[in-house]
Design a protein around this motif. Structure first.
Motif, PDB file in Angstrom:
ATOM      1  N   GLN A   1      14.311  10.491 -22.318  1.00 21.50           N
ATOM      2  CA  GLN A   1      13.961  10.264 -20.921  1.00 21.50           C
ATOM      3  C   GLN A   1      14.934  10.987 -19.984  1.00 21.50           C
ATOM      4  O   GLN A   1      14.530  11.541 -18.955  1.00 21.50           O
ATOM      5  CB  GLN A   1      13.959   8.771 -20.610  1.00 21.50           C
ATOM      6  N   ASP A   2      16.217  10.990 -20.362  1.00 23.17           N
ATOM      7  CA  ASP A   2      17.211  11.714 -19.563  1.00 23.17           C
ATOM      8  C   ASP A   2      16.840  13.191 -19.465  1.00 23.17           C
ATOM      9  O   ASP A   2      16.950  13.799 -18.391  1.00 23.17           O
ATOM     10  CB  ASP A   2      18.598  11.582 -20.191  1.00 23.17           C
TER      11      ASP A   2
ATOM     12  N   GLN B   1      13.850  14.497 -19.727  1.00 19.07           N
ATOM     13  CA  GLN B   1      12.654  14.643 -18.898  1.00 19.07           C
ATOM     14  C   GLN B   1      13.014  14.660 -17.415  1.00 19.07           C
ATOM     15  O   GLN B   1      12.505  15.477 -16.647  1.00 19.07           O
ATOM     16  CB  GLN B   1      11.665  13.517 -19.211  1.00 19.07           C
ATOM     17  N   TYR B   2      13.898  13.734 -17.022  1.00 18.61           N
ATOM     18  CA  TYR B   2      14.359  13.722 -15.633  1.00 18.61           C
ATOM     19  C   TYR B   2      15.104  15.007 -15.306  1.00 18.61           C
ATOM     20  O   TYR B   2      14.913  15.605 -14.240  1.00 18.61           O
ATOM     21  CB  TYR B   2      15.279  12.525 -15.388  1.00 18.61           C
TER      22      TYR B   2
ATOM     23  N   LEU C   1      12.811  17.962 -14.720  1.00 17.00           N
ATOM     24  CA  LEU C   1      12.160  17.850 -13.419  1.00 17.00           C
ATOM     25  C   LEU C   1      13.105  18.265 -12.303  1.00 17.00           C
ATOM     26  O   LEU C   1      12.747  19.073 -11.427  1.00 17.00           O
ATOM     27  CB  LEU C   1      11.692  16.410 -13.196  1.00 17.00           C
ATOM     28  N   PHE C   2      14.333  17.756 -12.321  1.00 17.43           N
ATOM     29  CA  PHE C   2      15.303  18.080 -11.262  1.00 17.43           C
ATOM     30  C   PHE C   2      15.653  19.562 -11.277  1.00 17.43           C
ATOM     31  O   PHE C   2      15.789  20.195 -10.220  1.00 17.43           O
ATOM     32  CB  PHE C   2      16.574  17.248 -11.446  1.00 17.43           C
TER      33      PHE C   2
ATOM     34  N   GLN D   1      25.034  12.176 -14.758  1.00 18.99           N
ATOM     35  CA  GLN D   1      23.785  11.659 -14.190  1.00 18.99           C
ATOM     36  C   GLN D   1      24.097  10.790 -12.974  1.00 18.99           C
ATOM     37  O   GLN D   1      24.973   9.919 -13.028  1.00 18.99           O
ATOM     38  CB  GLN D   1      23.049  10.849 -15.252  1.00 18.99           C
TER      39      GLN D   1
ATOM     40  N   THR E   1      22.712   8.072 -10.149  1.00 17.45           N
ATOM     41  CA  THR E   1      21.673   7.083  -9.893  1.00 17.45           C
ATOM     42  C   THR E   1      21.937   6.400  -8.551  1.00 17.45           C
ATOM     43  O   THR E   1      23.073   6.296  -8.097  1.00 17.45           O
ATOM     44  CB  THR E   1      21.619   6.011 -10.994  1.00 17.45           C
TER      45      THR E   1
ATOM     46  N   ASP F   1      17.071   4.185  -9.523  1.00 19.71           N
ATOM     47  CA  ASP F   1      16.503   5.528  -9.578  1.00 19.71           C
ATOM     48  C   ASP F   1      17.527   6.566 -10.027  1.00 19.71           C
ATOM     49  O   ASP F   1      18.650   6.615  -9.491  1.00 19.71           O
ATOM     50  CB  ASP F   1      15.962   5.947  -8.210  1.00 19.71           C
ATOM     51  N   ILE F   2      17.128   7.378 -10.995  1.00 16.27           N
ATOM     52  CA  ILE F   2      17.930   8.559 -11.338  1.00 16.27           C
ATOM     53  C   ILE F   2      17.587   9.638 -10.321  1.00 16.27           C
ATOM     54  O   ILE F   2      16.422   9.998 -10.144  1.00 16.27           O
ATOM     55  CB  ILE F   2      17.609   9.037 -12.767  1.00 16.27           C
TER      56      ILE F   2
ATOM     57  N   CYS G   1      18.335  18.077  -8.547  1.00 11.03           N
ATOM     58  CA  CYS G   1      18.302  16.808  -7.827  1.00 11.03           C
ATOM     59  C   CYS G   1      16.900  16.564  -7.269  1.00 11.03           C
ATOM     60  O   CYS G   1      16.123  17.498  -7.062  1.00 11.03           O
ATOM     61  CB  CYS G   1      19.322  16.794  -6.687  1.00 11.03           C
ATOM     62  N   LYS G   2      16.600  15.275  -7.039  1.00 10.88           N
ATOM     63  CA  LYS G   2      15.300  14.910  -6.470  1.00 10.88           C
ATOM     64  C   LYS G   2      15.308  15.090  -4.962  1.00 10.88           C
ATOM     65  O   LYS G   2      14.368  15.603  -4.377  1.00 10.88           O
ATOM     66  CB  LYS G   2      14.962  13.460  -6.845  1.00 10.88           C
TER      67      LYS G   2
END
Length: 381
Positions: free
Chosen positions: A219-220, A222-223, A226-227, A262, A264, A268-269, A289-290
């Motif tokens: 999951q890390d 995947q995030y 995306l970022f 990471q 948070t 939320d990450i 980053c998001k």
């Protein structure tokens, strides 16, 4: 001796490659090139055609060099777009060119590996002769060797290879006990500025965690992917060089070299920075980053890296290319080197003149930039 050029890293087994490259420096390992190629990041379609050189003495592999046929100059960080433009304006083709480099990785380190015996000089000479002959056979305009070490410099014939100098900013560990001890080396004003930056991150209710190796979950990743791509889109309007499959492959084969910071906020990450490491150096590689948060990039990509390097007694922290803002945060300007063989004599002379002028400017800049370091007067390299 004879030389083979491999169109895939998978044409040589990892044990044979790593026997020469070693396994400490992550970017020369077979697994790193395999993750790039098998994920579709370095293939002909992306302009990175593998063309790795392997020297054999009889049936024994005695030298290896990662090599690529390049059809553009993206992802190299030693910029030769102006050279390519000059070629094209005068009716010549600059691409393909031969490139010895670590894709998308502007980190100085070994760029080939030779068997450890008394014939190293002879083998290296044969390796370079083979590459020159291959460049001629392929009608390549040039051959380039990027982010080479000083130790490699004697192997480049000065009549053939033009030495180009660049500049990066590296953090050097002067046996600091902890981050506060590092800050004690700053002048008072610079120390207050840096502390203020760090406090602003935590005032936004942001928490940072460091994960290494197998602690980094699927999951890390995947995030992170995306970022990583969101950040590329914001900067350039296009996705990053690395495909979605690259990071899972990396985590399976090179987990011992990986560090992820990471960030948070609540549950939320919101951001992550990915580092590589070997026994002496920490390499800041990828960030994403998001959303934008004040000073979070500096915290995740620089200050957390410094803390990790101090804690694990790592001698140097290379946070990546460019970034003059690193100086005031304690990163020292250092020269980097590359070597270039230009086949056409007219362009060779023109590029030689350009490099000679550029080199003087680079060293003048390094001297001037070093005067802006935040350290007290009694702190020296």
């Amino acid at each position: 001796m004879h030389c083979q050029f491999l169109s895939s890293i998978n044409d040589i087994d990892s044990a044979s490659w790593n026997k020469l490259s070693g396994t400490d420096y992550p970017f020369l390992r077979h697994e790193f090139f395999a993750a790039l190629e098998n994920s579709g990041s370095t293939v002909r379609k992306t302009g990175w055609q593998p063309h790795h050189a392997v020297i054999k003495g009889g049936e024994k592999i005695i030298a290896i060099m990662p090599l690529f046929l390049k059809y553009h100059s993206y992802g190299e960080y030693v910029f030769d777009w102006a050279w390519a433009d000059a070629f094209h304006r005068h009716g010549h083709e600059y691409y393909p060119k031969l490139l010895n480099a670590i894709p998308f990785t502007p980190a100085t380190g070994p760029r080939w590996a030779i068997v450890d015996n008394d014939d190293q000089k002879l083998i290296t000479q044969f390796l370079f002769e083979s590459i020159n002959a291959e460049a001629e056979r392929l009608k390549a305009s040039s051959s380039h060797f990027l982010f080479t070490t000083k130790k490699a410099e004697p192997f480049f014939d000065k009549e053939i290879y033009l030495k180009r100098t660049g500049c990066q900013y590296h953090w050097l560990n002067r046996n600091y006990k902890d981050f506060d001890n590092f800050l004690e080396s700053f002048t008072s004003r610079k120390r207050k500025n840096l502390k203020k930056e760090r406090s602003k991150v935590y005032e936004q209710n942001i928490t940072l965690a460091v994960k290494t190796g197998t602690e980094i979950s699927e999951q890390d990743w995947q995030y992170f992917y995306l970022f990583y791509h969101l950040t590329y889109y914001k900067r350039s309007g296009r996705q990053g060089y690395l495909t979605k499959d690259f990071f899972p492959l990396l985590s399976k084969s090179l987990s011992e070299h990986l560090v992820m910071v990471q960030a948070t906020r609540g549950d939320d990450i919101i951001a992550a920075a990915l580092y590589f490491k070997d026994s002496d150096v920490l390499y800041g590689r990828y960030w994403g980053c998001k959303d934008e948060y004040d000073h979070l990039h500096f915290e995740a990509c620089y200050y957390q890296g410094i803390e990790y390097a101090i804690k694990h007694n790592i001698k140097r922290f290379d946070p990546g290319a460019q970034g003059e803002h690193k100086i005031q945060r304690g990163f020292t300007p250092v020269p980097t080197y590359s070597h270039h063989s230009i086949v056409n004599p007219v362009f060779y002379d023109a590029i030689k003149h350009f490099i000679e002028t550029e080199t003087k400017e680079i060293y003048a800049y390094i001297e001037h930039a070093s005067e802006r370091l935040p350290f007290k007067a009694d702190v020296s390299d």
